[in-house]
Design an enzyme around this catalytic site. Sequence first.
Site, PDB file in Angstrom:
ATOM      1  N   ASP A 191     -27.385  30.453  -4.757  1.00  0.00           N
ATOM      2  CA  ASP A 191     -28.289  29.372  -4.928  1.00  0.00           C
ATOM      3  C   ASP A 191     -28.646  28.661  -3.724  1.00  0.00           C
ATOM      4  O   ASP A 191     -29.040  27.441  -3.853  1.00  0.00           O
ATOM      5  CB  ASP A 191     -27.948  28.755  -6.162  1.00  0.00           C
ATOM      6  CG  ASP A 191     -29.278  27.743  -6.571  1.00  0.00           C
ATOM      7  OD1 ASP A 191     -30.276  28.267  -6.538  1.00  0.00           O
ATOM      8  OD2 ASP A 191     -28.921  26.863  -6.731  1.00  0.00           O
TER       9      ASP A 191
ATOM     10  N   CYS B   4     -38.345  30.326 -26.373  1.00  0.00           N
ATOM     11  CA  CYS B   4     -38.149  29.341 -25.364  1.00  0.00           C
ATOM     12  C   CYS B   4     -39.584  28.988 -25.011  1.00  0.00           C
ATOM     13  O   CYS B   4     -39.697  27.629 -24.599  1.00  0.00           O
ATOM     14  CB  CYS B   4     -37.694  30.007 -23.994  1.00  0.00           C
ATOM     15  SG  CYS B   4     -38.669  31.462 -23.530  1.00  0.00           S
TER      16      CYS B   4
ATOM     17  N   CYS C  22     -41.975  21.581 -15.346  1.00  0.00           N
ATOM     18  CA  CYS C  22     -40.495  21.784 -15.898  1.00  0.00           C
ATOM     19  C   CYS C  22     -39.943  20.367 -15.707  1.00  0.00           C
ATOM     20  O   CYS C  22     -39.630  19.951 -14.505  1.00  0.00           O
ATOM     21  CB  CYS C  22     -40.040  22.983 -14.899  1.00  0.00           C
ATOM     22  SG  CYS C  22     -38.440  23.417 -15.413  1.00  0.00           S
TER      23      CYS C  22
ATOM     24  N   CYS D 164     -32.767  20.342 -17.469  1.00  0.00           N
ATOM     25  CA  CYS D 164     -33.083  20.732 -18.873  1.00  0.00           C
ATOM     26  C   CYS D 164     -32.244  21.782 -19.167  1.00  0.00           C
ATOM     27  O   CYS D 164     -32.585  23.220 -18.527  1.00  0.00           O
ATOM     28  CB  CYS D 164     -34.448  20.586 -18.863  1.00  0.00           C
ATOM     29  SG  CYS D 164     -34.997  21.110 -20.797  1.00  0.00           S
TER      30      CYS D 164
ATOM     31  N   CYS E 298     -34.693  25.681 -22.952  1.00  0.00           N
ATOM     32  CA  CYS E 298     -34.953  27.040 -23.089  1.00  0.00           C
ATOM     33  C   CYS E 298     -34.040  27.922 -23.328  1.00  0.00           C
ATOM     34  O   CYS E 298     -34.200  29.251 -23.873  1.00  0.00           O
ATOM     35  CB  CYS E 298     -35.866  27.477 -21.886  1.00  0.00           C
ATOM     36  SG  CYS E 298     -35.277  27.547 -20.435  1.00  0.00           S
TER      37      CYS E 298
END
Length: 381
Positions: free
Chosen positions: A134, A195, A215, A242, A245
């Site tokens: 990442d 979602c 988002c 968050c 979803c």
Amino acid sequence: MNPPSISAQIQKKASELGFDLVGFTSVSRSKTIEIYKAWLKKGYAGSMDYLQRHSKLKEDPRNLLPQTISLVSLGFNYNTLDPPIKTNNPEIGRISRYGWGNDYHSIIRKKLNVLEDYVINKLKVGKISRSFVDSGPILEKEVAYRAGLGWIGKNSNLINNEKGSWFFLAEILLDFELEFNLPFNKVDCGTCTSCIDACPTDAIIGNRSIDARLCISYLTIELKGAIPKILRPKMGNHIFGCDICQEVCPWNKEAPKSKENGLYPYPENLAPELVELMTMDSPTFNKIFKKSPIKRSKRRGFLRNVAVALGNWGNPAAIPALSKGLKDEDSLVRIHSAWALGKILDKKSKIKLEEAKRVETNKEVLEEIIEALNDIKNVVI
């Protein structure tokens, strides 16, 4: 009996290190780069300018390591616990489960280093490698799909039909050929829209894509400035990331739990009280979140998020903490504290805003204070 192939040996070692998904694919120019560039052109990346700067590098992994022949794609499970029931309480902050424990970058980076050393120095089948978790300009979900790890769901996350979507993705670029997996083509999301229906800010825009500007994860982590006023009420008590979803995704109903102790929650991160968080000074913030990915948001961004959550709670019990925020040295914290006080329809809230109006010198903060007073002047006498 023939000895196990190099791919099988790498897969076995990766599994021993805790990687739950392991696949292999050949190097090639990205098949989705034009879709990615179109996404950028529409402005969906918001203020993440680095995505635009890195788009050329993402066209081909060989831009990162010219000798690349094969890629190892890895998935690391971070599904530690289900959120406690009390995080539904608006006075409790919601933190994405990947932020509950230690920073995953350092955890997975150490494991990648061990795996690379195993490949180069133990198996002695290559001379050079490069890895990312990442952190590098590589279209990791495309690589994972091509390596057979899963498909890209409607919420743009990689989903595995047996293990769900609670995964960090990582990659290793290698300079020799492996036995490759076929792209994942077994199942997909079908007609399910769970979602999309559950997203409070309508950030999931179709075609397996996200408008990052809407988002909550972007708003609470990546966005460095003020959160758009129209979105603040939709954020509820989310203060870092968050998971909505993924929480509603049917493929996660029986998702396995992570075995990585370093990702399991610190008690203060699992269900923190918003009022207490709002009173943190810089030394306290740095001490509490020293090993946490939450430090990425920095104190100013984190308290900005906390202030918004307190405003959404709307309880007079938050007034003392927000009043302190209204005097914070950082204007970003003051801006959102003023907004939050404007959502608490109480005489004390009005008094604190009027006091701040008389001494505030920052134009943006002053505008927020005036707007907050206008919001409550006809309600509070």
